[in-house]
Design an enzyme around this catalytic site. Structure first.
Site, PDB file in Angstrom:
ATOM      1  N   PRO A 134      45.027  37.602   6.945  1.00  0.00           N
ATOM      2  CA  PRO A 134      44.563  36.750   8.037  1.00  0.00           C
ATOM      3  C   PRO A 134      43.059  36.859   8.270  1.00  0.00           C
ATOM      4  CG  PRO A 134      45.571  38.720   8.921  1.00  0.00           C
ATOM      5  CD  PRO A 134      45.727  38.799   7.429  1.00  0.00           C
ATOM      6  N   ARG A 464      47.860  53.488 -12.308  1.00  0.00           N
ATOM      7  CA  ARG A 464      49.289  53.184 -12.241  1.00  0.00           C
ATOM      8  C   ARG A 464      49.770  53.144 -10.795  1.00  0.00           C
ATOM      9  NH1 ARG A 464      50.436  58.768 -15.094  1.00  0.00           N
ATOM     10  NH2 ARG A 464      50.751  60.159 -13.311  1.00  0.00           N
ATOM     11  N   ASP A 465      51.062  53.022 -10.614  1.00  0.00           N
ATOM     12  CA  ASP A 465      51.633  52.919  -9.263  1.00  0.00           C
ATOM     13  C   ASP A 465      51.769  54.314  -8.645  1.00  0.00           C
ATOM     14  OD1 ASP A 465      53.538  53.748 -11.074  1.00  0.00           O
ATOM     15  OD2 ASP A 465      55.168  52.537 -10.215  1.00  0.00           O
ATOM     16  N   GLU A 466      50.609  54.952  -8.447  1.00  0.00           N
ATOM     17  CA  GLU A 466      50.580  56.301  -7.874  1.00  0.00           C
ATOM     18  C   GLU A 466      49.305  56.448  -7.052  1.00  0.00           C
ATOM     19  OE1 GLU A 466      51.646  60.828  -9.380  1.00  0.00           O
ATOM     20  OE2 GLU A 466      51.841  59.111 -10.725  1.00  0.00           O
ATOM     21  N   ASP A 473      46.029  68.947  -8.130  1.00  0.00           N
ATOM     22  CA  ASP A 473      44.907  68.429  -8.909  1.00  0.00           C
ATOM     23  C   ASP A 473      43.588  68.695  -8.189  1.00  0.00           C
ATOM     24  OD1 ASP A 473      47.433  66.998  -9.283  1.00  0.00           O
ATOM     25  OD2 ASP A 473      46.382  65.849 -10.803  1.00  0.00           O
ATOM     26  N   TRP A 526      49.957  73.982  -5.644  1.00  0.00           N
ATOM     27  CA  TRP A 526      49.692  72.693  -4.992  1.00  0.00           C
ATOM     28  C   TRP A 526      49.394  72.945  -3.506  1.00  0.00           C
ATOM     29  CZ3 TRP A 526      51.288  72.858  -9.753  1.00  0.00           C
ATOM     30  CH2 TRP A 526      51.127  71.773 -10.589  1.00  0.00           C
ATOM     31  N   GLU A 737      45.389  62.742 -18.831  1.00  0.00           N
ATOM     32  CA  GLU A 737      46.454  63.509 -18.185  1.00  0.00           C
ATOM     33  C   GLU A 737      47.159  64.427 -19.186  1.00  0.00           C
ATOM     34  OE1 GLU A 737      50.297  62.580 -15.296  1.00  0.00           O
ATOM     35  OE2 GLU A 737      49.440  60.979 -16.516  1.00  0.00           O
ATOM     36  N   HIS A 758      42.379  61.176 -15.451  1.00  0.00           N
ATOM     37  CA  HIS A 758      43.168  62.147 -14.697  1.00  0.00           C
ATOM     38  C   HIS A 758      42.400  63.454 -14.730  1.00  0.00           C
ATOM     39  CE1 HIS A 758      47.426  62.417 -13.231  1.00  0.00           C
ATOM     40  NE2 HIS A 758      47.148  63.711 -13.241  1.00  0.00           N
TER      41      HIS A 758
END
Length: 891
Positions: A134, A464-466, A473, A526, A737, A758
């Site tokens: 919009p 990618r879809d990430e 990382d 992590w 990666e 990556h």
């Protein structure tokens, strides 16, 4: 001559719209005198640009501190601009002139400062499932001369602002990605020059972005909400002292834009025939627009922009037009990058063209998109048909080197296509070069991996879809990142989101901001980003405040690990990613062979040791004793569990030996045997790595730390799989990666998880900078206040050089073999107000000269010591050039 320069407030030069209640001032000092040290400083703060209206004066403060000086006694006010100047004194009480003035400007410091209301497109015309972006606008009148004007703006979703037909600011993907339930950034813009007497108009374009758009591989959307919305106010100060505030309210109207779909992963669909020319000008006729709806949403969560914004950083020209074997038209930009393509085209109204994006070509040379998974990365554009038209996306970014053109016809002109590189606009601070072109390309790839993945959050991959903020990382790469760019504001912002998304138990989600399932949290290595990342920022920038800010989060993570299982000194429960993508994994498994309980307990020990150090720095004495004791008991439990009575590790992998040595989990005989085991494992692998995400960052560091630098060099120079240079020989322009993302025969590792941008394995940069070039920090004087310089020349290199723009100024270290490699030249530059401990490898004092003179005649050198390995020196600031014949036998 003493010159105070590069004044900064909260790391930034002349920032506007900050909300730090106690701003910190930093400066650099320029002096042509060696060993210059600051003895005192004075800061004055004013409300007027001509340095009138003095409101605060530190007086002469006896201190050598020249970074992060807190203005604790200054009471700041919303929207107020403050001007300041600094002067300093040296050790002989010689004073500098006052610096040139700089300024910072406060934003809106309280929710009550916001007079605007949240507005959204009405659901009747824009239902929640609508993909159309919009447009919102409002007219207003200015009837008297303006002194200054500021826009404060944020959105649910993404926004772009226009004022009187001009784009406001040069920021993209605003307001950025944060933990939207807890924190939402707003931006401040100086729009004084965009306003005019009489009629004016302001407008906004909204996009789904991270707030409402598709995220992750599970087809998630509407994670934080299902409506985009705008919150904006324009504060106008008039010359006569009066103020007007133009806000988002019921006077705004809404219409559809030409953006029919815009998603971060999938690209943008744009119909230029639907453009509304001059829609953000006062003259535009908007009588067919509909009224905006006022919605309820919190203002208490608003915070000022914390890191630098995403901007257009550079542009790349195409290097080749390719007709593939599949007869597709493809452009090669020569570099895997993140951003978008700006293109110019001429054609008929309604003509449709498509640009698809990919990182690589396949084995046959065809356009390859399988590794994008569900991400479409496509731009669909319908022409307006009124002559030449130029387009670039608004709310979508792509990761690509190649683009496929559909519908553009046969007469493709490469000059009509430009790749625009976008990322967070961090100051470039470091560079590394050496005599080997493959290593230089590796360094290039490390840098471009950081550029592509530091787009508002530290993403794991940009295509990618990430594209998520994976914690592991980030902690693996953060030390390397600090040596390439000033990432302190970037990580300050991201770590606040980590703390916001942290579980009540202290657990840390796998990704920050947290968008995965509830149980996706708290893997060893992590979750340790909660401790390692703030500690690394402290080391690199001398920033104690980040330890203060994150201390509760750091402590909560350690206590979370402590609460796991039936033994508070071992961590042997929960799911862990282990040594992710380790090459010693079982077939079909992503998790390396290193025992996950071993990894978890190792990181538990390491994070606890860092927490104890942070507690000591922050004068939390009880916590320091508590966590020092806890660390000792974890060490004891680790050794009982994983070290045999004869000193062998019970887990025998490259990664297990690396963690035991890097985190100082073994000592004495056990340490000696662990070093031997590491070297044996390298021998068995024909001197190739088998490590994954957890072990790889420490591999060369540990080898050098244990006196095996030649083995580290041997690893570095491998060019066959698996190695860092294998990727380079395969034409990589960023870090992959997978070690074999592209195999020897040109085929691919897999489709489901094979990013070619990556950054995690780019952590080898840390070793290049700290050991090959030899530049390191001192925990006792962080931020390069005291500097360690200890080059490690090795086989295969003739020279190496590193520049780092620290908070204090430029540090340069360079070594090169001269006289047919019989002698060494080492050049060093140290900024004023710093000192350095320097080790000149294989040097003898009686053969050592500085700028052609013996050390006895050299100023700036305070201690000199002959060691078995070379000469040790303590240097003050200045430029030095050492030359010496290499010792055949150093005594």
């Amino acid at each position: 001559m003493i010159n105070v320069k590069k004044l900064r407030c909260e790391y930034m030069e002349n920032p506007i719209g900050i909300d730090v209640q106690n701003p910190r001032i930093s400066w650099q000092i320029q002096s042509d005198v060696r060993s210059w040290l600051q003895a005192a400083y004075q800061i004055q703060v004013f409300t007027e640009s001509d340095l009138k209206g003095l409101i605060w004066d530190s007086g002469k403060v006896e201190s050598d501190q020249s970074i992060h000086v807190e203005l604790n006694e200054l009471a700041v006010k919303s929207s107020q601009r403050y001007y300041y100047q600094v002067r300093v004194w040296d050790q002989q009480d010689g004073a500098s002139e006052w610096s040139e003035s700089a300024f910072w400007e406060m934003g809106l410091l309280a929710a009550s400062d916001w007079k605007a209301e949240w507005i959204s497109a009405p659901l009747a015309q824009f239902p929640t499932e609508s993909e159309i972006s919009p447009l919102l606008r409002r007219k207003f009148i200015i009837s008297k001369p303006i002194k200054s004007a500021r826009i404060y703006a944020t959105s649910l979703g993404l926004y772009e602002l226009e004022l009187n037909g001009h784009r406001v600011g040069d920021r993209y993907f605003t307001p950025g990605w944060t933990s939207y339930k807890h924190r939402l950034q707003y931006q401040t813009y100086d729009v004084t020059d965009l306003l005019a007497a009489g009629d004016n108009a302001v407008g906004a374009l909204l996009g789904n972005g991270w707030y409402k758009g598709n995220l992750a591989w599970q087809d998630q959307s509407n994670i934080w909400g299902n409506r985009t919305a705008l919150l904006m106010q324009l504060n106008i100060q008039y010359v006569d002292g009066h103020e007007d505030i133009i806000t988002t309210d019921s006077q705004w109207t809404v219409s559809s834009s030409p953006i029919l779909m815009s998603e971060l992963y999938h690209g943008e669909t744009y119909d230029a025939r639907l453009e509304k020319a001059n829609w953000s000008t006062a003259a535009y006729d908007a009588q067919d627009w509909v009224a905006a709806e006022i919605i309820e949403h919190s203002k208490a969560i608003l915070v000022a922009q914390e890191n630098e914004p995403v901007r257009k950083i550079e542009e790349l020209q195409p290097i080749e037009l390719i007709i593939t074997p599949a007869e597709e038209t493809v452009i090669d930009f020569g570099q895997n990058l993140v951003g978008w393509v700006r293109f110019t085209i001429q054609g008929s109204a309604g003509q449709e063209v498509t640009i698809q994006h990919a990182e690589v070509l396949d084995q046959a040379g065809n356009f390859y998109t399988a590794n994008l998974r569900k991400a479409k990365q496509a731009i669909l554009y319908s022409l307006k048909g009124e002559g030449q038209e130029t387009y670039e996306p608004h709310f979508s970014f792509q990761g690509f080197r190649y683009v496929k053109l559909v519908g553009f016809g046969e007469n493709i002109q490469l000059e009509n296509f430009i790749a625009v590189v976008l990322h967070t606009d961090m100051e470039s601070t470091g560079s590394f070069q050496c005599s080997d072109p493959l290593i230089n390309q590796l360094q290039h790839n490390i840098l471009w991996g950081q550029k592509g993945n530091f787009l508002d959050v530290p993403t794991d991959c940009p295509q990618r879809d990430e594209r998520l903020g994976w914690t592991g990382d980030a902690q693996m790469f953060i030390r390397t990142s600090t040596q390439l760019m000033n990432v302190a504001p970037f990580f300050t912002k991201w770590l606040r989101d980590l703390a916001a998304d942290q579980l009540e138990s202290g657990g840390v989600p796998f990704v920050i901001p947290h968008v995965l399932d509830e149980e996706n949290h708290s893997s060893a290595a992590w979750g340790d980003a909660a401790v390692i990342c703030p500690w690394t920022v402290y080391l690199a920038y001398g920033d104690t405040r980040i330890l203060e800010q994150q201390y509760t989060s750091m402590k909560a993570w350690v206590e979370y690990m402590r609460a796991q299982g039936d033994n508070e000194y071992l961590w042997n429960t929960r799911f862990h990613f282990g040594d992710w993508l380790g090459l010693d994994s079982k077939p079909g498994d992503y998790i390396g062979a290193t025992d996950r309980d071993f990894i978890a307990t190792a990181f538990y020990a390491y994070s606890t040791s860092l927490l104890a150090k942070a507690a000591n720095i922050l004068h939390k004495n009880e916590d320091y004793l508590l966590y020092s004791n806890l660390h000792a008991k974890i060490l004891e439990a680790f050794q009982q569990e994983f070290v045999t009575p004869s000193g062998r590790l019970s887990v025998n992998t490259q990664t297990s030996t690396l963690l035991a040595l890097m985190f100082e989990l073994v000592e004495g005989t056990a340490k000696e045997r662990t070093v031997k085991k590491l070297l044996q494992l390298l021998e068995e692998s024909k001197h190739h790595l088998t490590t994954g995400f957890v072990g790889t960052p420490y591999l060369n560091l540990v080898l050098s730390q244990t006196g095996n630098t030649e083995a580290a060099y041997k690893l570095l120079f491998q060019t066959d799989y698996p190695s860092w240079l294998y990727q380079v020989t395969k034409g990589a322009t960023t870090i992959w990666e997978h070690w074999d993302g592209i195999k020897e025969d040109g085929s691919f590792w897999s489709e489901d998880m094979n990013s070619f941008n990556h950054y995690a394995y780019g952590a080898i940069g840390d070793w290049l900078y700290r050991y090959v070039a030899g530049l390191d920090t001192d925990e006792a004087a962080p931020g390069y206040k005291h500097i360690y310089i200890k080059p490690h020349p090795g086989p295969g290199l003739d020279w190496a050089a590193l520049d780092l723009e620290s908070m204090y100024g430029l540090i340069h270290t360079e070594w090169r073999r001269v006289d047919g490699a019989a002698a060494m030249e080492v050049r060093i530059t140290l900024p004023a107000n710093t000192t350095a401990s320097v080790h000149l490898p294989d040097a003898l004092l009686d053969k050592l000269f500085e700028s052609g003179a013996t050390l006895e005649k050299t100023t700036g050198v305070s201690t000199i010591e002959q060691l078995e390995t070379g000469v040790s020196l303590t240097l003050g600031s200045g430029k030095y050039s050492f030359t010496y014949a290499l010792a055949k036998e150093v005594v």
